[in-house]
Design a protein around this motif. Structure first.
Motif, PDB file in Angstrom:
ATOM      1  N   ARG A 135     -58.253 -77.754  15.595  1.00 53.95           N
ATOM      2  CA  ARG A 135     -59.650 -77.720  15.133  1.00 53.95           C
ATOM      3  C   ARG A 135     -59.738 -77.319  13.662  1.00 53.95           C
ATOM      4  O   ARG A 135     -60.499 -77.911  12.887  1.00 53.95           O
ATOM      5  N   ALA A 136     -58.950 -76.328  13.267  1.00 52.28           N
ATOM      6  CA  ALA A 136     -58.949 -75.912  11.865  1.00 52.28           C
ATOM      7  C   ALA A 136     -58.485 -77.051  10.963  1.00 52.28           C
ATOM      8  O   ALA A 136     -59.042 -77.270   9.875  1.00 52.28           O
ATOM      9  N   LEU A 137     -57.476 -77.809  11.401  1.00 51.69           N
ATOM     10  CA  LEU A 137     -56.980 -78.927  10.594  1.00 51.69           C
ATOM     11  C   LEU A 137     -57.997 -80.052  10.518  1.00 51.69           C
ATOM     12  O   LEU A 137     -58.098 -80.738   9.490  1.00 51.69           O
ATOM     13  N   LEU A 138     -58.753 -80.264  11.591  1.00 48.58           N
ATOM     14  CA  LEU A 138     -59.828 -81.269  11.538  1.00 48.58           C
ATOM     15  C   LEU A 138     -60.856 -80.891  10.481  1.00 48.58           C
ATOM     16  O   LEU A 138     -61.315 -81.743   9.699  1.00 48.58           O
ATOM     17  N   TYR A 139     -61.232 -79.613  10.435  1.00 48.26           N
ATOM     18  CA  TYR A 139     -62.157 -79.152   9.395  1.00 48.26           C
ATOM     19  C   TYR A 139     -61.528 -79.281   8.010  1.00 48.26           C
ATOM     20  O   TYR A 139     -62.197 -79.642   7.034  1.00 48.26           O
ATOM     21  N   TYR A 140     -60.253 -78.983   7.927  1.00 44.73           N
ATOM     22  CA  TYR A 140     -59.550 -79.061   6.635  1.00 44.73           C
ATOM     23  C   TYR A 140     -59.556 -80.492   6.100  1.00 44.73           C
ATOM     24  O   TYR A 140     -59.834 -80.729   4.918  1.00 44.73           O
ATOM     25  N   HIS A 141     -59.269 -81.468   6.969  1.00 48.82           N
ATOM     26  CA  HIS A 141     -59.236 -82.863   6.532  1.00 48.82           C
ATOM     27  C   HIS A 141     -60.621 -83.388   6.168  1.00 48.82           C
ATOM     28  O   HIS A 141     -60.747 -84.274   5.320  1.00 48.82           O
ATOM     29  N   SER A 142     -61.658 -82.839   6.806  1.00 45.37           N
ATOM     30  CA  SER A 142     -63.023 -83.261   6.472  1.00 45.37           C
ATOM     31  C   SER A 142     -63.630 -82.395   5.369  1.00 45.37           C
ATOM     32  O   SER A 142     -64.813 -82.480   5.086  1.00 45.37           O
ATOM     33  N   LYS A 143     -62.793 -81.542   4.751  1.00 52.46           N
ATOM     34  CA  LYS A 143     -63.178 -80.717   3.602  1.00 52.46           C
ATOM     35  C   LYS A 143     -64.207 -79.648   3.925  1.00 52.46           C
ATOM     36  O   LYS A 143     -64.904 -79.166   3.043  1.00 52.46           O
ATOM     37  N   ALA A 144     -64.309 -79.293   5.187  1.00 52.75           N
ATOM     38  CA  ALA A 144     -65.132 -78.144   5.573  1.00 52.75           C
ATOM     39  C   ALA A 144     -64.242 -76.904   5.507  1.00 52.75           C
ATOM     40  O   ALA A 144     -63.869 -76.311   6.522  1.00 52.75           O
ATOM     41  N   TYR A 145     -63.915 -76.511   4.288  1.00 55.17           N
ATOM     42  CA  TYR A 145     -62.892 -75.491   4.088  1.00 55.17           C
ATOM     43  C   TYR A 145     -63.318 -74.116   4.599  1.00 55.17           C
ATOM     44  O   TYR A 145     -62.482 -73.346   5.077  1.00 55.17           O
ATOM     45  N   GLU A 146     -64.592 -73.799   4.497  1.00 55.40           N
ATOM     46  CA  GLU A 146     -65.052 -72.489   4.978  1.00 55.40           C
ATOM     47  C   GLU A 146     -64.855 -72.366   6.489  1.00 55.40           C
ATOM     48  O   GLU A 146     -64.421 -71.327   6.985  1.00 55.40           O
ATOM     49  N   ASP A 147     -65.181 -73.442   7.221  1.00 57.98           N
ATOM     50  CA  ASP A 147     -64.985 -73.419   8.674  1.00 57.98           C
ATOM     51  C   ASP A 147     -63.506 -73.333   9.029  1.00 57.98           C
ATOM     52  O   ASP A 147     -63.110 -72.613   9.955  1.00 57.98           O
ATOM     53  N   ALA A 148     -62.682 -74.090   8.298  1.00 58.06           N
ATOM     54  CA  ALA A 148     -61.240 -74.041   8.556  1.00 58.06           C
ATOM     55  C   ALA A 148     -60.690 -72.646   8.279  1.00 58.06           C
ATOM     56  O   ALA A 148     -59.866 -72.123   9.051  1.00 58.06           O
ATOM     57  N   GLU A 149     -61.149 -72.026   7.194  1.00 55.10           N
ATOM     58  CA  GLU A 149     -60.663 -70.688   6.848  1.00 55.10           C
ATOM     59  C   GLU A 149     -61.024 -69.670   7.916  1.00 55.10           C
ATOM     60  O   GLU A 149     -60.219 -68.796   8.250  1.00 55.10           O
ATOM     61  N   GLN A 150     -62.213 -69.786   8.471  1.00 58.22           N
ATOM     62  CA  GLN A 150     -62.637 -68.841   9.499  1.00 58.22           C
ATOM     63  C   GLN A 150     -61.751 -68.941  10.745  1.00 58.22           C
ATOM     64  O   GLN A 150     -61.335 -67.919  11.318  1.00 58.22           O
ATOM     65  N   ILE A 151     -61.424 -70.175  11.157  1.00 56.95           N
ATOM     66  CA  ILE A 151     -60.582 -70.350  12.348  1.00 56.95           C
ATOM     67  C   ILE A 151     -59.175 -69.834  12.085  1.00 56.95           C
ATOM     68  O   ILE A 151     -58.579 -69.124  12.908  1.00 56.95           O
TER      69      ILE A 151
END
Length: 647
Positions: free
Chosen positions: A317-333
């Motif tokens: 899930r964090a990598l999905l956010y990372y690839h879609s450039k939702a970096y804040e969400d990825a960082e939280q996970i």
């Protein structure tokens, strides 16, 4: 996917437990670790508490719900029972990293007739025999009879051949010497032809032997075929492997590397087992192909209901956010994962990428320190430390750590790509190109490496090469505006104006997929979506300039007006002068304002030209050119008044 019943959950636990044991017996430790972590990620129930007395009979754990693979085939069970002592010896050799000794237990190699350690006699010197001369580094094929191979269980044959494969990989890395050295990337695994020959012979006689395939040898043969670039046949054997043994996660990972597009994945999906492992693989493969659609997130949410404690699924899930450039969400996970599993190094290199993009150096420093304390000889740790030094602009130290990561694992993709970025920063273009090339050799789906190759060739002013690599990156990331912006710029430089305009327009469409405050996975200079219906003024300005090159002045002026419109944005409230929805005054909008002022002056629209020039003087950008234009406009107006008075 609905929640499992108690019976289904017990069956799944038994299958995972059996997978851990089977993978461990065959020394597939990464797959065993993956299955064990998934086994321990089920939700806690009342039965999981420690209320039961230790001395009570109720405290005894239930036996596994599924039989072992050996008991399913009486032939294999009989062979394994006969080989028990030898197998235990071979496995201990493997665990001690004595791979050749492990393989020789069941597949004894015939030593060469002569050795470079033995001093030849004078007689042998005087009468050389051409065919008996053995060159150092040229292995001889083992003289193994078909009876030796057929008399082994699949379990023993797999361990022996896998040990040969690992030994060959180790020697290949040793022969390669230093990273990016003269031998790096040239050496090969010299054990592959022998392994391939043995497996071909084994599979050719499988139909008449009465033995059932277990999936392990199919997995190993797929590995060998993939190493030899025979990907079509490797795909077939990996599919056979996951159907026979669906809980070997290593086979699923290798299978995912053979897909370049989501269409290829969908074509193979009907041939895969339709069980929970196939469901997990679909999520993993979609993430590897940068698919961040709602369907993938929904599927991940369903599987997380079954395995809520799975760090692997949370990482996806964090990598999905990372690839879609939702970096804040990825960082939280990633942060939550780190708190729950402080000694888990897996995927922490991706977490360091996120922190690098967010310019969160304190957290990056803490992550680097924690990783070094946990295990400094993991490639992920070296990449984390390398990213930390890169954030401090200490690019030489960063390269040292990325090289160290590759010394530990030459197939570690992140290190090749990140090292290429550092060489770009150091202006070492040729080393950057070689790093990026090695990255795409490891994984053709790495859009960052393709984009990096385009950047490097653009620096060398080899724009036709740059276009090719940018196109590969854009094909992998069709909704990333950065790819299309770079492609449009290169098309403009080689004179393909129409293609450049189309590429820039694709960048405008792609920009709407990303938010305004998203950073760059590549550092500074990225074109990102601006959100809120605001178009990127830089892209609009470049489109206008390309229209000007083909003398389409009407379209050029229209796009220049669009650039100015982005200052206020679609939500501009004239009553309060709210420009929060726009980009405000930027150097790009000022250039467009100056161009329009000159354009209106040339058309004789002096009033409009004067308004634009005065606005430039107020903005404080292009002031001198604006003042010169104002003087010209006043002179022209005065000359017109003089002509009218004379008339």
């Amino acid at each position: 996917m609905s929640l499992l019943s108690k019976a289904d959950e017990a069956k799944l636990k038994g299958q995972l437990q059996d997978a851990v044991i089977s993978c461990t017996e065959r020394c597939l430790y990464s797959s065993a670790k993956w299955a064990a972590e998934l086994l321990n990620s089920f939700p806690e129930t009342d039965d999981d508490g420690s209320e039961t007395d230790v001395d009570s009979a109720m405290s005894d754990p239930p036996p596994p719900q599924t039989p072992t693979p050996s008991s399913k085939d009486p032939i294999e069970a009989r062979l394994e029972a006969r080989e028990t002592q030898k197998y235990l010896l071979a496995k201990t050799f493997f665990d001690c990293r004595e791979f050749d000794r492990c393989a020789a237990i069941f597949l004894p190699d015939s030593l060469p007739k002569t050795s470079f350690l033995v001093t030849p006699s004078p007689a042998s010197k005087s009468k050389p025999h051409g065919k008996s001369k053995i060159k150092l580094g040229t292995p001889t094929k083992p003289a193994l009879s078909a009876a030796v191979v057929k008399g082994l269980s699949q379990k023993a044959l797999f361990l022996s051949l896998y040990a040969k494969y690992i030994a060959g990989e180790r020697r290949m890395n040793e022969d390669s010497e230093m990273i990016l050295g003269p031998q790096d990337g040239i050496t090969t695994n010299k054990e592959l032809p022998g392994i391939s020959a043995i497996l071909e012979e084994w599979f050719s006689g499988l139909a008449n032997s009465g033995r059932k395939p277990q999936g392990w040898l199919e997995y190993l043969y797929g590995l060998v075929l993939a190493k030899g670039k025979n990907e079509k046949q490797a795909l077939e054997y990996f599919i056979q492997s996951v159907n026979c043994c669906p809980y070997n996660w290593g086979a699923w990972q290798e299978l995912s590397t053979l897909f370049s597009t989501i269409e290829e994945l969908h074509q193979v999906t009907p041939q895969l087992p339709q069980n929970i492992m196939g469901f997990v693989f679909q999520i993993y493969a979609s993430q590897e192909l940068y698919q961040s659609a709602n369907q993938v997130h929904n599927s991940l949410a369903q599987i997380l209901d079954i395995f809520p404690g799975s760090a692997f699924l949370q990482t996806q899930r964090a990598l999905l956010y990372y690839h879609s450039k939702a970096y804040e969400d990825a960082e939280q996970i990633f942060s939550e994962l780190l708190v729950a599993n402080p000694h888990r190094i897996d995927a922490m290199d991706c977490y360091s990428n996120v922190l690098y993009v967010l310019e969160n150096r304190p957290k990056l420093a803490f992550l680097a320190q924690l990783a070094m304390t946990t295990d400094k000889f993991r490639p992920e740790t070296c990449c984390v430390v390398g990213n930390y030094y890169s954030s401090k602009s200490e690019h030489e130290k960063a390269v040292i750590y990325f090289r160290r990561a590759l010394t530990l694992d030459r197939t570690f993709l992140s290190a090749w790509t990140l090292m290429g970025h550092e060489f770009i920063e150091m202006k070492n273009t040729h080393a950057a190109i070689e790093s990026y090339r090695r990255a795409v050799d490891v994984n053709r789906k790495d859009y960052r490496a393709w984009y990096g190759l385009g950047q490097a060739y653009e620096v060398l002013e080899m724009h036709s090469y740059a276009i090719f690599y940018y196109q590969r990156a854009a094909a992998l990331r069709p909704y990333d505006p950065k790819m299309w912006h770079a492609l449009g710029a290169c098309f403009g430089k080689v004179g393909k104006v129409a293609n450049g305009i189309r590429a820039y327009k694709r960048a405008l469409v792609a920009g709407s997929f990303y938010d305004n405050n998203v950073g760059s996975s590549f550092g500074s200079g990225e074109v990102s979506g601006l959100g809120g219906g605001v178009l990127d003024p830089e892209v609009l300005f470049n489109i206008a300039l390309l229209y000007e090159r083909v003398n389409n002045m009407g379209e050029c002026a229209a796009y220049m007006e669009l650039v100015l419109a982005q200052e206020e944005g679609p939500d501009y409230d004239e009553s309060v002068g709210d420009m929060a929805g726009g980009v405000g005054v930027t150097p790009t909008t000022s250039k467009a304002r100056l161009w329009l002022a000159k354009w209106e002056y040339m058309r004789g629209m002096y009033q409009r030209s004067m308004e634009l020039a005065n606005e430039l003087c107020q903005d404080g950008v292009e002031v001198e050119d604006a003042k010169a234009l104002i003087r010209d406009i006043r002179a022209r107006i005065e000359s017109q008044k003089g002509d009218s008075s004379v008339a």
